[in-house]
Structures are given as C-alpha cells and as structure tokens.
Scaffold this motif. Structure first.
Motif, short mmCIF file in Angstrom:
data_model
loop_
_atom_site.label_atom_id
_atom_site.label_comp_id
_atom_site.label_asym_id
_atom_site.label_seq_id
_atom_site.Cartn_x
_atom_site.Cartn_y
_atom_site.Cartn_z
N TRP A 133 0.93 -0.80 0.48
CA TRP A 133 -0.37 0.25 0.08
C TRP A 133 0.78 1.73 0.02
N GLU A 134 1.73 1.11 0.78
CA GLU A 134 2.76 2.55 1.03
C GLU A 134 3.53 2.84 -0.43
N GLN A 135 4.16 1.64 -1.20
CA GLN A 135 4.83 2.26 -2.53
C GLN A 135 3.95 1.77 -2.73
N LEU A 136 2.68 2.13 -3.77
CA LEU A 136 1.42 1.91 -4.68
C LEU A 136 0.94 3.39 -4.06
N LYS A 137 1.19 4.13 -3.33
CA LYS A 137 0.72 5.59 -2.95
C LYS A 137 1.81 6.86 -3.60
N THR A 138 3.20 5.81 -4.03
CA THR A 138 3.88 7.30 -4.36
C THR A 138 3.66 6.82 -5.84
N TYR A 139 2.55 6.66 -6.32
CA TYR A 139 3.00 6.32 -7.83
C TYR A 139 1.31 7.46 -8.03
N LEU A 140 0.62 7.69 -7.31
CA LEU A 140 -0.85 8.52 -7.90
C LEU A 140 -0.33 10.09 -6.91
N SER A 141 -0.92 11.07 -7.73
CA SER A 141 -0.78 12.26 -7.28
C SER A 141 -1.61 12.48 -6.23
N TRP A 142 -1.13 13.81 -5.80
CA TRP A 142 -2.74 13.82 -4.23
C TRP A 142 -4.04 14.46 -4.13
N ASP A 143 -4.23 14.53 -5.91
CA ASP A 143 -5.42 14.92 -6.07
C ASP A 143 -6.05 13.65 -7.05
N CYS A 144 -5.84 12.40 -6.53
CA CYS A 144 -5.28 11.11 -8.17
C CYS A 144 -7.29 11.25 -7.27
N ILE A 145 -8.09 10.37 -8.51
CA ILE A 145 -9.41 10.37 -8.74
C ILE A 145 -9.60 8.88 -9.11
N TYR A 146 -9.74 7.98 -8.03
CA TYR A 146 -9.86 6.55 -8.66
C TYR A 146 -11.39 6.36 -8.60
N LEU A 147 -12.18 5.57 -9.22
CA LEU A 147 -13.54 5.52 -9.57
C LEU A 147 -13.44 3.64 -10.44
N ASP A 148 -14.42 3.33 -10.05
CA ASP A 148 -14.57 1.65 -9.79
C ASP A 148 -16.32 1.78 -11.36
#
Length: 147
Positions: free
Chosen positions: A19-34
């Motif tokens: 989970w911590e490594q995954l976060k490093t790829y995401l911008s502070w305002d990244c939007i995720y949706l299913d």
C-alpha cells in the motif's frame, strides 16, 4: 520515466498489496473510480484510494494481477489485464479489467477501472455484499462532473 513504466510500477505494488509503495505513484489529487459503481462513489488522493482498495482486497487470502495489453498516447494509458481473487473460505474469481490511467508529471492523476461487477458477485462468498455494505466508506468522494 514513461507513463507506461509508472502504470506498470503501480500495478506491481498493488499486486503484492504494498500500500505504501502504491501511494508513491498517485498524485495528491488522483481520482480513482470503479466504473460499474460510477463517479458518485469514487475516492480521491493516495490515502483514500488505498482505503477504498483495501475494502475489497485486504480480506482476500490471495490476490494477483496478471499483465496484458498496454496502450498509451503519452499521458493516457489503457491497460487490459485480469485479476485473480481468492478468499479463505475457498471461493475464487477471475476478473477481466480494462483500466484507464492519466499520468501527468510522473504521477497517476486519474484511475478508472472498467470491469464486470456480476463476475465478482457470482463468485464471491455469500457474505461479500453484506460485508461490503458494512465497510467504512469515509473515503468515498463524488467525482461527478470531474471525470
């Protein structure tokens, strides 16, 4: 680093549930949706995205992403892949995905998963929907009009 490399790195981290490594790829305002659920039940930002992902993935006894076709125009990446979900109670599901990512300045700013919710519901343990309904949804963000 190319957009494809960033997306591959993020999925490698997710596949081992780092989970911590995954976060490093995401911008502070990244939007995720299913996409089967829609933009009203999105998550925004690395912490809330991970919180949302954990609802489905953390209870699994095993989870793995299997790479497939990846196509990019430089900043937008489409990734066809599949995931295998296994529960401790013996149930398992193979889920086919097409995921769309937008990568800006070396970070994923948008992550949209297109998949068949019925394929999961049909193979998950009988309590899966009930457990999902009881999950902490404080990470939910309404992205209507933003995606």
């Amino acid at each position: 680093m190319s957009a494809e490399h960033i997306v591959e790195g993020m999925w490698a981290a997710l596949s081992v549930r780092d989970w911590e490594q995954l976060k490093t790829y995401l911008s502070w305002d990244c939007i995720y949706l299913d996409m089967p659920v829609g933009p009203a039940a999105a998550a925004r930002g690395p912490d809330d995205i991970v919180k949302r992902l954990k609802i489905g993935l953390e209870p699994l006894s095993s989870y793995q992403n299997f790479p497939g076709l990846m196509v990019s125009n430089g900043s937008d990446v489409m990734y066809e892949h599949h995931e295998e979900w296994h529960w401790a109670t013996g149930e398992s599901a193979v889920l086919q995905f097409v995921t769309v990512h937008r990568v800006i300045d070396g970070e994923i700013t948008l992550w949209k998963d297109y998949w068949d919710m019925g394929a999961l519901v049909n193979h998950a343990p009988p309590t899966w929907l009930e457990d999902f309904a009881k999950a902490d949804m404080t990470s939910v963000f309404d992205a209507t009009g933003l995606v």
